[in-house]
Motif scaffolding. Structure first.
Motif, mmCIF file in Angstrom:
data_model
loop_
_atom_site.group_PDB
_atom_site.id
_atom_site.type_symbol
_atom_site.label_atom_id
_atom_site.label_comp_id
_atom_site.label_asym_id
_atom_site.label_seq_id
_atom_site.Cartn_x
_atom_site.Cartn_y
_atom_site.Cartn_z
ATOM 1 N N GLN A 18 0.811 -1.221 0.000
ATOM 2 C CA GLN A 18 0.000 0.000 0.000
ATOM 3 C C GLN A 18 0.842 1.268 0.000
ATOM 4 N N ASP A 19 2.157 1.145 0.122
ATOM 5 C CA ASP A 19 3.026 2.316 0.193
ATOM 6 C C ASP A 19 4.353 2.058 -0.518
ATOM 7 N N SER A 20 5.056 3.148 -0.760
ATOM 8 C CA SER A 20 6.448 3.137 -1.185
ATOM 9 C C SER A 20 6.666 2.534 -2.572
ATOM 10 N N ILE A 21 7.869 2.011 -2.771
ATOM 11 C CA ILE A 21 8.340 1.610 -4.102
ATOM 12 C C ILE A 21 7.496 0.496 -4.709
ATOM 13 N N LEU A 22 7.125 -0.498 -3.911
ATOM 14 C CA LEU A 22 6.376 -1.618 -4.475
ATOM 15 C C LEU A 22 4.943 -1.236 -4.826
ATOM 16 N N LYS A 23 4.390 -0.259 -4.130
ATOM 17 C CA LYS A 23 3.081 0.258 -4.525
ATOM 18 C C LYS A 23 3.160 0.887 -5.914
ATOM 19 N N ILE A 24 4.193 1.686 -6.135
ATOM 20 C CA ILE A 24 4.382 2.351 -7.436
ATOM 21 C C ILE A 24 4.636 1.308 -8.515
ATOM 22 N N ALA A 25 5.440 0.302 -8.197
ATOM 23 C CA ALA A 25 5.737 -0.754 -9.176
ATOM 24 C C ALA A 25 4.473 -1.493 -9.579
ATOM 25 N N ARG A 26 3.589 -1.713 -8.626
ATOM 26 C CA ARG A 26 2.335 -2.389 -8.933
ATOM 27 C C ARG A 26 1.426 -1.494 -9.772
ATOM 28 N N GLU A 27 1.379 -0.206 -9.446
ATOM 29 C CA GLU A 27 0.552 0.726 -10.212
ATOM 30 C C GLU A 27 1.041 0.858 -11.656
ATOM 31 N N LYS A 28 2.338 0.729 -11.869
ATOM 32 C CA LYS A 28 2.909 0.802 -13.217
ATOM 33 C C LYS A 28 2.791 -0.510 -13.987
ATOM 34 N N GLY A 29 2.344 -1.552 -13.307
ATOM 35 C CA GLY A 29 2.224 -2.851 -13.967
ATOM 36 C C GLY A 29 3.529 -3.612 -14.051
ATOM 37 N N LEU A 30 4.554 -3.171 -13.306
ATOM 38 C CA LEU A 30 5.833 -3.866 -13.315
ATOM 39 C C LEU A 30 5.754 -5.161 -12.524
ATOM 40 N N ILE A 31 4.924 -5.151 -11.491
ATOM 41 C CA ILE A 31 4.666 -6.375 -10.727
ATOM 42 C C ILE A 31 3.162 -6.501 -10.495
ATOM 43 N N THR A 32 2.723 -7.739 -10.349
ATOM 44 C CA THR A 32 1.344 -8.039 -9.975
ATOM 45 C C THR A 32 1.395 -8.903 -8.727
ATOM 46 N N THR A 33 0.536 -8.632 -7.765
ATOM 47 C CA THR A 33 0.494 -9.450 -6.551
ATOM 48 C C THR A 33 -0.895 -10.053 -6.380
ATOM 49 N N ARG A 34 -0.912 -11.286 -5.912
ATOM 50 C CA ARG A 34 -2.171 -11.976 -5.640
ATOM 51 C C ARG A 34 -2.066 -12.667 -4.286
ATOM 52 N N THR A 35 -3.136 -12.609 -3.520
ATOM 53 C CA THR A 35 -3.196 -13.373 -2.278
ATOM 54 C C THR A 35 -4.262 -14.451 -2.414
ATOM 55 N N ILE A 36 -3.934 -15.624 -1.945
ATOM 56 C CA ILE A 36 -4.828 -16.780 -2.059
ATOM 57 C C ILE A 36 -5.104 -17.291 -0.651
ATOM 58 N N GLN A 37 -6.342 -17.218 -0.235
ATOM 59 C CA GLN A 37 -6.745 -17.659 1.100
ATOM 60 C C GLN A 37 -6.790 -19.184 1.129
ATOM 61 N N LEU A 38 -5.936 -19.764 1.941
ATOM 62 C CA LEU A 38 -5.830 -21.224 1.999
ATOM 63 C C LEU A 38 -7.141 -21.879 2.416
ATOM 64 N N ARG A 39 -7.906 -21.247 3.294
ATOM 65 C CA ARG A 39 -9.156 -21.849 3.774
ATOM 66 C C ARG A 39 -10.179 -22.027 2.653
#
Length: 244
Positions: A18-39
């Motif tokens: 939600q902050d800093s460099i990785l937030k910007i990287a995600r907004e630029k499409g350089l990285i994508t993150t996904r969370t998968i709920q094990l339950r």
């Protein structure tokens, strides 16, 4: 590049981006993150993901069949069934593994899709690790309550090696652990004095060759003092180079 996290606590992962460099990287499409709920991959009405250990012992163990379904789902999100095993790199976080290093971060930054499997409780059933792990990593000789923090450490380290994620690509040069050395001391440019400590005067004289030599010397001193194990590795590398 896509990072997927299989976890019982997605909010722990999501907040980090939600902050800093990785937030910007995600907004630029350089990285994508996904969370998968094990339950979500438990089949019973209680959404059970763990069971007691075979043979007794304290602590619950994450169920292999539930993890298997989550891993297959993570891989299928990214690719077709035929391509998923080739293009998805599955990493388990466990204290029973080699230490993650800077060279691992550089190497893994070329992957297309990394899935981090975050352990909890007493650990992960060994059978699913044997069946699905491409690599297993540990971030240090200590125990955490879960693998989420370790997964985020790896993700951060890997992501900053991806082109354009850092605003200044030269920030990757001369970092700690490059050539088995720690980074030389750095000082902020400021007109204010700090107590009775003055920065190294040579840094301010503009002779970049002398500065480079001095920084290398200070890096050696720092490594020898704080990380004698790395210093010995550096000496071995130098000896091998000189023998060639």
């Amino acid at each position: 590049m896509t990072f997927s996290f299989i976890t019982l606590f997605p909010a722990l992962i999501e907040s980090y981006f939600q902050d800093s460099i990785l937030k910007i990287a995600r907004e630029k499409g350089l990285i994508t993150t996904r969370t998968i709920q094990l339950r979500d991959f438990a089949l019973d009405s209680y959404k059970s993901v763990d069971a007691p250990q075979i043979g007794g012992g304290a602590g619950q163990v994450l169920l292999p069949n539930v993890l298997e379904r989550a891993i297959k789902h993570a891989a299928s999100q990214q690719h077709t069934q035929e391509a998923e095993s080739k293009n998805t790199h599955i990493i388990f976080l466990t204290p029973c593994a080699k230490h993650f290093t800077q060279s691992d971060a550089i190497r893994l930054a070329t992957k297309e899709h990394i899935v981090f499997v975050c352990g909890r409780y007493e650990g992960i059933d060994e059978r699913v690790i044997e069946a699905y792990a491409d690599e297993v990593f540990c971030i240090g000789d200590f125990i955490l309550t879960g693998g989420e923090l370790a997964a985020l450490c790896l993700c951060d380290s890997i992501a900053r090696q991806i082109p354009q994620v850092l605003g200044n690509a030269s920030s990757l040069q001369g970092e700690s652990f490059e050539n088995s050395l720690l980074e030389a001391p750095v000082f902020a440019r400021t007109s204010e004095n700090f107590k009775d400590f003055a920065p190294v005067s040579e840094y301010s004289k503009g002779n970049h060759n002398k500065i480079a030599v001095l920084k290398n010397h200070l890096a050696l001193c720092k490594t020898r003092y704080f990380r004698p194990d790395l210093f010995e590795r550096w000496k071995t590398t130098q000896r091998v180079r000189n023998e060639k």
